[in-house]
Design an enzyme around this catalytic site. Structure first.
Site, PDB file in Angstrom:
ATOM      1  CB  CYS A  45       0.927   6.887   4.962  1.00 49.41           C
ATOM      2  SG  CYS A  45       1.518   6.935   6.556  1.00 49.41           S
ATOM      3  N   GLY A  46      -0.891   8.558   2.925  1.00 52.01           N
ATOM      4  CA  GLY A  46      -1.632   8.635   1.590  1.00 52.01           C
ATOM      5  C   GLY A  46      -1.504   9.991   0.757  1.00 52.01           C
ATOM      6  NE  ARG A  94       8.897  11.662  14.632  1.00 52.71           N
ATOM      7  CZ  ARG A  94       7.749  10.942  14.286  1.00 52.71           C
ATOM      8  NH1 ARG A  94       8.250   9.797  13.535  1.00 52.71           N
ATOM      9  NH2 ARG A  94       6.430  10.993  14.238  1.00 52.71           N
ATOM     10  CE  LYS A  95       8.278   8.526   7.275  1.00 52.76           C
ATOM     11  NZ  LYS A  95       7.030   8.369   6.873  1.00 52.76           N
ATOM     12  NE  ARG A 136       6.979   0.818   5.236  1.00 57.54           N
ATOM     13  CZ  ARG A 136       6.694   1.765   6.146  1.00 57.54           C
ATOM     14  NH1 ARG A 136       7.597   2.340   6.615  1.00 57.54           N
ATOM     15  NH2 ARG A 136       5.504   2.069   6.485  1.00 57.54           N
ATOM     16  N   GLY A 178      -5.728   7.714   6.064  1.00 57.68           N
ATOM     17  CA  GLY A 178      -6.560   6.936   7.158  1.00 57.68           C
ATOM     18  C   GLY A 178      -6.520   7.658   8.550  1.00 57.68           C
TER      19      GLY A 178
HETATM   20 FE1  SRM Z   1       3.613   6.026   6.830  1.00 60.46          FE
HETATM   21  C1  SRM Z   1       3.590   5.522   9.830  1.00 60.46           C
HETATM   22  C2  SRM Z   1       2.239   3.241   6.118  1.00 60.46           C
HETATM   23  C3  SRM Z   1       4.323   6.542   3.448  1.00 60.46           C
HETATM   24  C4  SRM Z   1       3.940   9.598   7.274  1.00 60.46           C
HETATM   25  N1  SRM Z   1       2.962   4.551   7.842  1.00 60.46           N
HETATM   26  C5  SRM Z   1       3.274   4.467   9.105  1.00 60.46           C
HETATM   27  C6  SRM Z   1       2.880   3.005   9.513  1.00 60.46           C
HETATM   28  C7  SRM Z   1       4.233   2.456   9.902  1.00 60.46           C
HETATM   29  C8  SRM Z   1       2.269   3.168  10.885  1.00 60.46           C
HETATM   30  C9  SRM Z   1       2.239   1.687  11.583  1.00 60.46           C
HETATM   31  O1  SRM Z   1       3.000   1.275  12.462  1.00 60.46           O
HETATM   32  O2  SRM Z   1       1.221   1.278  11.468  1.00 60.46           O
HETATM   33  C10 SRM Z   1       2.173   2.661   8.580  1.00 60.46           C
HETATM   34  C11 SRM Z   1       1.994   1.252   8.351  1.00 60.46           C
HETATM   35  C12 SRM Z   1       0.729   0.708   8.079  1.00 60.46           C
HETATM   36  C13 SRM Z   1       0.594  -0.581   7.352  1.00 60.46           C
HETATM   37  O3  SRM Z   1       0.281  -1.751   7.916  1.00 60.46           O
HETATM   38  O4  SRM Z   1       0.886  -0.564   6.162  1.00 60.46           O
HETATM   39  C14 SRM Z   1       2.463   3.222   7.580  1.00 60.46           C
HETATM   40  N2  SRM Z   1       3.295   4.922   5.172  1.00 60.46           N
HETATM   41  C15 SRM Z   1       2.676   3.702   5.148  1.00 60.46           C
HETATM   42  C16 SRM Z   1       2.333   3.263   3.464  1.00 60.46           C
HETATM   43  C17 SRM Z   1       2.360   1.919   3.537  1.00 60.46           C
HETATM   44  C18 SRM Z   1       1.206   4.056   2.868  1.00 60.46           C
HETATM   45  C19 SRM Z   1       0.600   3.318   1.719  1.00 60.46           C
HETATM   46  O5  SRM Z   1      -0.278   2.715   1.705  1.00 60.46           O
HETATM   47  O6  SRM Z   1       1.523   3.187   0.769  1.00 60.46           O
HETATM   48  C20 SRM Z   1       3.714   3.950   2.919  1.00 60.46           C
HETATM   49  C21 SRM Z   1       5.148   2.905   3.102  1.00 60.46           C
HETATM   50  C22 SRM Z   1       6.306   3.937   2.328  1.00 60.46           C
HETATM   51  C23 SRM Z   1       7.366   2.889   2.369  1.00 60.46           C
HETATM   52  O7  SRM Z   1       7.547   2.075   1.280  1.00 60.46           O
HETATM   53  O8  SRM Z   1       8.269   3.215   3.260  1.00 60.46           O
HETATM   54  C24 SRM Z   1       3.857   5.252   3.730  1.00 60.46           C
HETATM   55  N3  SRM Z   1       4.063   7.579   5.535  1.00 60.46           N
HETATM   56  C25 SRM Z   1       4.154   7.578   4.124  1.00 60.46           C
HETATM   57  C26 SRM Z   1       4.527   8.886   3.571  1.00 60.46           C
HETATM   58  C27 SRM Z   1       4.458   9.255   2.148  1.00 60.46           C
HETATM   59  C28 SRM Z   1       5.893   9.430   1.693  1.00 60.46           C
HETATM   60  O9  SRM Z   1       6.947   9.001   2.100  1.00 60.46           O
HETATM   61  O10 SRM Z   1       5.895  10.181   0.827  1.00 60.46           O
HETATM   62  C29 SRM Z   1       4.236   9.703   4.628  1.00 60.46           C
HETATM   63  C30 SRM Z   1       4.340  11.338   4.779  1.00 60.46           C
HETATM   64  C31 SRM Z   1       5.544  11.842   4.323  1.00 60.46           C
HETATM   65  C32 SRM Z   1       6.398  12.137   5.318  1.00 60.46           C
HETATM   66  O11 SRM Z   1       6.868  11.008   6.016  1.00 60.46           O
HETATM   67  O12 SRM Z   1       7.083  13.008   5.385  1.00 60.46           O
HETATM   68  C33 SRM Z   1       3.999   9.029   5.846  1.00 60.46           C
HETATM   69  N4  SRM Z   1       3.973   7.402   8.476  1.00 60.46           N
HETATM   70  C34 SRM Z   1       3.934   8.649   8.202  1.00 60.46           C
HETATM   71  C35 SRM Z   1       3.907   9.149   9.608  1.00 60.46           C
HETATM   72  C36 SRM Z   1       3.874  10.568  10.102  1.00 60.46           C
HETATM   73  C37 SRM Z   1       5.433  10.985  10.289  1.00 60.46           C
HETATM   74  C38 SRM Z   1       5.877  12.091  10.974  1.00 60.46           C
HETATM   75  O13 SRM Z   1       6.788  12.676  10.951  1.00 60.46           O
HETATM   76  O14 SRM Z   1       4.811  12.680  11.945  1.00 60.46           O
HETATM   77  C39 SRM Z   1       3.794   8.068  10.524  1.00 60.46           C
HETATM   78  C40 SRM Z   1       3.601   7.798  11.961  1.00 60.46           C
HETATM   79  C41 SRM Z   1       5.038   8.086  12.497  1.00 60.46           C
HETATM   80  O15 SRM Z   1       6.051   7.967  11.882  1.00 60.46           O
HETATM   81  O16 SRM Z   1       5.160   8.689  13.966  1.00 60.46           O
HETATM   82  C42 SRM Z   1       3.715   6.616   9.759  1.00 60.46           C
HETATM   83 FE1  SF4 Z   2      -2.636   6.889   9.329  1.00 59.64          FE
HETATM   84 FE2  SF4 Z   2      -0.328   5.907   7.641  1.00 59.64          FE
HETATM   85 FE3  SF4 Z   2      -1.990   4.106   8.987  1.00 59.64          FE
HETATM   86 FE4  SF4 Z   2      -2.852   5.516   6.914  1.00 59.64          FE
HETATM   87  S1  SF4 Z   2      -1.141   4.042   6.727  1.00 59.64           S
HETATM   88  S2  SF4 Z   2      -3.951   5.157   8.664  1.00 59.64           S
HETATM   89  S3  SF4 Z   2      -2.092   7.452   7.140  1.00 59.64           S
HETATM   90  S4  SF4 Z   2      -0.578   5.642   9.849  1.00 59.64           S
END
Ligand code: SRM
Ligand code: SF4
Length: 584
Positions: free
Chosen positions: A513-514, A252-253, A138, A508
């Site tokens: 994230c969606g 955290r993030k 990323r 998912g």
């Molecule tokens: Fe996300 C974790 C994908 C936007 C909330 N997110 C993950 C991980 C890294 C988990 C993992 O290690 O597998 C996912 C990677 C999967 C993969 O192989 O692609 C993942 N997040 C994504 C993406 C790719 C979704 C997408 O298909 O577009 C987005 C990447 C954005 C980027 O370019 O950086 C993505 N994630 C988001 C968003 C939306 C946003 O930012 O507007 C959110 C919710 C908003 C927020 O964070 O406030 C989001 N992702 C999370 C969380 C829950 C965070 C929390 O505070 O609990 C996790 C899990 C964690 O951090 O513990 C997570």
């Molecule tokens: Fe869950 Fe984010 Fe993975 Fe989608 S990309 S399955 S919302 S952690």
């Protein structure tokens, strides 16, 4: 009337009404000031002066937790304490790691922690569960602007991985690429540098891609061009690609966006820090919103910080907010570490005064009003639109669920070079805009065969379809998302007539994230039970998320619907809530 597989419609069924998830005012709803004030009053009473002592200190260029704050830490904090993850980049440990056989690295706890956790500071996410030994990578792509050289380079990286290599446009207007193997990382990092890209600090406890208006600088109706600000923020966040160790040990993030138009394409209400354009005494600047976030246990909309900064202090205030969060945020339960939890604990006034302490000079109170129109109808960016530059057009293309193959990325970048300036603009709905196409080239562009796959006039149901990665690659996923989102949408198109765009988002798992809470209809993966009570992939369905001027988060309407029973449920929702008609 139609009976849902699990419940009756919400209006009819008392059991469903009970089952509807209604977040408390504390979690979702929008009486922002009321909530913040109540918390501030409570917080002011209970805060002790010790609470404002920073919990981290600088040591040899890295920021670490002071010994007295090391009790009750979450596992991620322990991994960070053992070794600062940025060392893998700054002290070039990655070279040695990449030259060691993967199995050897993976045979020790320390090695596993490097592979699965610390490498996320370099933007590398090991896909252990579904693609052992392969990484997703990323980036930082401020404002979602991708040059032709950058797009071609990323395509050239994934094409060497054959069927393992593909790319996604993410919900933070960013690229992610897949199939990367560790041994290639040092050369990929060099390649990235050559095309002006960085993967640093894009996962775990770091600042994510700064989001801006995808139409920045080309939109005749924009309020302010967001690119200089998102770029400046990105340069600060990653220290111009060298790594910024002062903000890589956050609790955290953390998400940031700069708003540039009335459309609010940037989703300010769900970012930890959002800049809302606002004039004060004739000077251009930004009112600030803070604390918006999603997590499985709590979703919160951003609240006003009652602060305004002039344009030139955009980075300074970001730094001050981040340092406040870094210094004072708690690091115990991972579900309670996002910045809004700190804001709640301190109260917004105390939080604001901590931010002010970390700035040079005083922080101005918010301008009375920001420049966002409350009556603006959010525009559709698909198809051909005139730019503010005479004789130039931008063309919005639909990228089905954000997924691209190497050949498609190459082709898109080449089209952008041929017809425009090579630039692509990525959007948070996982689509792509090609800017700067001259009038005389429009007809030929619109006839390009690639546009049969990446349509400039997608259907009302397809256009804003968003799907997170899901179980194809993501180890946290409960269900498969992208293929399922596509299939359901195609089935709906065959059977239903809709008269306006309907924004459907899939995610998912509860991490969202969606962003299902901002969707008209959101599908959040869960385990459900089928008609024989057997566990199966299912979704909780969210309804009523709004984006734009009256943005607010949607609520859960139905829970635990088996995916295989989804079509009639969604058809009914479309009829009941969106005025759709069934096709004969
Ligand atoms: Fe996300 C974790 C994908 C936007 C909330 N997110 C993950 C991980 C890294 C988990 C993992 O290690 O597998 C996912 C990677 C999967 C993969 O192989 O692609 C993942 N997040 C994504 C993406 C790719 C979704 C997408 O298909 O577009 C987005 C990447 C954005 C980027 O370019 O950086 C993505 N994630 C988001 C968003 C939306 C946003 O930012 O507007 C959110 C919710 C908003 C927020 O964070 O406030 C989001 N992702 C999370 C969380 C829950 C965070 C929390 O505070 O609990 C996790 C899990 C964690 O951090 O513990 C997570
Ligand atoms: Fe869950 Fe984010 Fe993975 Fe989608 S990309 S399955 S919302 S952690």
């Amino acid at each position: 009337s139609f009976v849902y597989p699990c419940f009756m419609s919400s209006a009819q069924s008392p059991s469903l009404r009970k089952a509807i998830y209604r977040p408390s005012a504390d979690q979702h709803r929008n009486p922002r000031e009321v909530r913040v004030k109540a918390k501030a009053d409570a917080a002011a009473e209970s805060l002790t002066s010790n609470r404002l002592i920073p919990r981290v200190e600088e040591k040899d260029g890295y920021w670490i937790l002071k010994p007295e704050y090391r009790n009750g830490l979450n596992p991620a904090e322990k991994i960070k304490l053992e070794k600062d993850p940025m060392k893998m980049f700054i002290e070039n440990e990655i070279e040695q790691l990449a030259s060691t056989p993967f199995d050897t690295v993976d045979s020790t706890k320390h090695g596993k922690d490097d592979i699965d956790t610390r490498l996320k500071w370099l933007g590398l996410f090991h896909r252990r569960k579904h693609h052992y030994g392969k990484f997703m990578m990323r980036f930082k792509l401020p404002n979602g602007v991708s040059s032709a050289a950058q797009t071609h380079y990323l395509a050239s990286v994934i094409e060497q991985y054959g069927k393992d290599g593909c790319a996604d446009v993410t919900t933070r207007q960013n690229w992610q690429i897949r199939g990367v193997v560790l041994q290639d990382v040092p050369s990929i990092l060099k390649g990235l540098e050559q095309v002006g890209l960085s993967s640093l600090q894009s996962g775990m406890d770091n600042v994510r891609n700064p989001v801006g208006n995808p139409l920045a600088g080309i939109d005749p109706d924009e309020i302010i061009d967001t690119r200089p600000y998102t770029e400046a923020l990105s340069d600060y966040i990653i220290n111009n690609g060298k790594g910024n160790t002062s903000i890589t040990n956050l609790p955290r993030k953390w998400n940031v966006c700069v708003v540039g138009s009335h459309d609010l394409y940037e989703h300010p209400h769900i970012n930890d820090l959002a800049y809302m354009p606002a004039l004060k005494e004739g000077r251009m600047g930004f009112n600030l919103l803070v604390g918006g976030f999603f997590s499985p246990k709590r979703c919160a909309e951003a609240v006003p910080l009652d602060a305004w900064v002039p344009e030139e202090e955009v980075v300074a205030v970001c730094k001050a907010v981040l340092e406040t969060y870094r210094d004072l945020g708690t690091r115990g339960n991972r579900q309670k570490c996002r910045m809004m939890w700190l804001i709640d604990e301190l109260g917004i006034e105390e939080f604001r005064s901590e931010v002010e302490k970390r700035m040079v000079g005083k922080l101005s109170r918010a301008a009375n009003k920001d420049l966002i129109s409350q009556t603006w109808e959010r525009r559709n960016y698909f198809g051909v639109h005139p730019q503010k530059q005479k004789g130039l057009y931008y063309i919005g293309l639909h990228i089905p669920v954000g997924r691209l193959q190497a050949s498609e990325m190459h082709e898109l970048a080449s089209l952008a070079e041929l017809y425009g300036t090579g630039e692509l603009r990525l959007t948070v709905e996982q689509n792509i805009i090609v800017p700067n196409v001259q009038t005389e080239k429009l007809d030929a562009f619109m006839k390009e065969p690639l546009l049969t796959r990446f349509s400039a006039s997608p259907s009302l149901l397809q256009a804003n379809l968003v799907a997170c990665t899901g179980s194809q690659f993501c180890g946290m996923a409960i269900i498969e998302t992208k293929a399922r989102a596509q299939k359901l949408t195609e089935d709906l198109e065959k059977t239903m007539e809709v008269t306006r765009p309907i924004r459907m988002h899939w995610t998912g798992c509860p991490n969202s994230c969606g962003q299902v809470q901002v969707a008209d209809i959101g599908f959040m993966g869960c385990m459900a039970r089928d008609e024989n009570k057997k566990p199966c992939e299912g979704v909780d369905i969210f309804l009523g998320g709004r984006v734009g001027a009256d943005s607010h988060l949607g609520d859960m309407l139905l829970s635990g619907i088996p995916c295989k029973n989804l079509l009639p449920v969604v058809q009914e929702i479309l009829v009941e809530h969106f005025g759709a008609k069934r096709k004969a």
